[in-house]
Design an enzyme around this catalytic site. Structure first.
Site, mmCIF file in Angstrom:
data_model
loop_
_atom_site.group_PDB
_atom_site.id
_atom_site.type_symbol
_atom_site.label_atom_id
_atom_site.label_comp_id
_atom_site.label_asym_id
_atom_site.label_seq_id
_atom_site.Cartn_x
_atom_site.Cartn_y
_atom_site.Cartn_z
ATOM 1 C CB VAL A 153 -0.920 0.043 1.245
ATOM 2 C CG1 VAL A 153 -1.782 1.292 1.223
ATOM 3 C CG2 VAL A 153 -1.782 -1.200 1.313
ATOM 4 N N GLY A 155 3.563 2.347 -1.754
ATOM 5 C CA GLY A 155 5.019 2.386 -1.968
ATOM 6 C C GLY A 155 5.799 2.901 -0.773
ATOM 7 C CE LYS A 226 -1.418 0.423 -4.213
ATOM 8 N NZ LYS A 226 -1.113 1.486 -5.175
ATOM 9 N N GLY A 318 7.130 3.295 -7.588
ATOM 10 C CA GLY A 318 8.515 3.483 -8.022
ATOM 11 C C GLY A 318 9.365 2.333 -7.539
HETATM 12 N N1 HSE Z 1 0.507 0.929 -9.998
HETATM 13 C C1 HSE Z 1 0.625 1.300 -8.630
HETATM 14 C C2 HSE Z 1 0.422 2.790 -8.509
HETATM 15 C C3 HSE Z 1 1.968 0.880 -8.134
HETATM 16 O O1 HSE Z 1 0.420 3.474 -9.528
HETATM 17 O O2 HSE Z 1 0.242 3.278 -7.401
HETATM 18 C C4 HSE Z 1 2.140 0.933 -6.654
HETATM 19 O O3 HSE Z 1 1.260 0.086 -5.979
#
Ligand code: HSE
Length: 338
Positions: A153, A155, A226, A318
């Site tokens: 959740v 990054g 998430k 990222g």
């Molecule tokens: N694709 C997701 C985003 C990656 O853009 O947040 C991170 O979970």
């Protein structure tokens, strides 16, 4: 010095980011904690690279750059990740395969197998958690291993550890926020530069922030996954992905964005969990509101019973940033096991 043996499963954007972060942090880990993280295997869809003495991460990254499959690493074997998890000796499995919201596979089986074999699990993979959180949590408890998923959740927005470790006396009543970096980046560019959705989506894919299947981002599936994880982990709600009402950003037109702007508002893809209701939808947010963050940033507002509202902002996606969360989970496992 103590050693922690790690098996890495999935060697795409996040998995390779893990290797890069380890190369960057190895000295610091040794000096600060007396810890050496040794990657004993790396699996991808092509096979598994194995080295009990520790995979040469630079070499593994070079193999990926040149041949795009780990099977080309010296002496790599055509062994599937699940067999590697079952047969090799390791302390932690880092599961970083692409998220799958239909079946949770292959990540779900990898995680369960790791736990059943007495290995701690650290993951960035949302699908299995959004579908089978309860089963994963119970399997970890039964096998006396840790199950950590900060990277799943937001990054590098450490919301789970913040709530669990910094606010252990608070009850989290509700969470509202932007939990997808790709759509936030798209909406920001659509708002500020009036660039069409599909063009900005391509950029997001090139930046490595979009999901393997970007429909997951655009249709709100990623945000919903998430939210389910947060609902389970922080609000104690036994929910799965099917309990979320989801709407993505496909229907947002440049005209709608312009109208919002005139009114000093922006359109954001907001996820909210409150009173067991879990919902993802584009919403109008006043320009000066704390939830109005731009680009790949994520934001979450926690409503706590003692502390009141706490807002946390961080890079939501990222390769390198997400590995801040993976590394912190590994260090915490190591601290707890000592
Ligand atoms: N694709 C997701 C985003 C990656 O853009 O947040 C991170 O979970």
């Amino acid at each position: 010095m103590e050693e922690l043996k790690v098996q890495l499963v999935g060697f795409g954007v996040i998995g390779q980011g893990f290797a890069k972060v380890l190369l960057r942090k190895q000295n610091m880990l040794t000096e600060k904690y007396g810890l050496k993280i040794k990657v004993v295997s790396i699996s991808d869809i092509s096979g598994t690279a194995i080295d009990e003495k520790g995979i040469d991460l630079k070499k593994a990254l070079k193999v990926m750059e040149e041949k795009r499959a780990i099977i080309h690493y010296p002496n790599a074997k055509e062994i599937k990740a699940i067999e590697a998890i079952e047969s090799l000796d390791a302390d932690v499995v880092v599961e970083a395969t692409p998220s799958n919201i239909k079946t949770g596979e292959p990540g779900l089986s990898h995680m369960l197998k790791a736990m059943e074999n007495g290995k701690h699990v650290v993951t960035s993979n949302k699908g299995p958690l959004a579908l089978k959180f309860k089963e994963l949590k119970e399997t970890a408890e039964k096998n006396n291993v840790e199950f950590r998923f900060e990277a799943s959740v937001g990054g590098a927005m450490p919301i789970i550890n913040l709530a669990r470790e910094t606010l252990p006396g608070d009850k989290i009543l509700a969470i509202q926020g932007i939990l997808n970096g790709t759509t936030n980046y798209i909406l920001t560019r659509m708002t500020k530069e009036e660039i069409p959705l599909d063009i900005v989506l391509k950029e997001a894919q090139e930046m490595g922030i979009a999901e393997t299947d970007p429909i997951y981002d655009i249709e709100g599936i990623d945000t919903a996954s998430k939210l389910v994880i947060l609902a389970n982990a922080l609000l104690g709600i036994n929910a799965t992905y099917k309990d979320v009402k989801v709407e993505g950003i496909r229907r947002i037109t440049p005209e709608a964005i312009r109208l919002a702007k005139k009114d000093n508002q922006v359109i954001k893809l907001i996820g909210e969990v409150r009173n067991s209701k879990i919902e993802v939808a584009p919403r109008l947010v006043p320009e000066n509101h704390p939830l109005n963050v731009d680009g790949v940033l994520n934001v979450a507002m926690l409503e706590c019973d003692i502390a009141g509202k706490i807002t946390i902002i961080g890079k939501g996606a990222g390769a390198i940033e997400t590995n801040s969360a993976i590394l912190s989970d590994i260090i915490n496992i190591w601290r707890n096991c000592r």
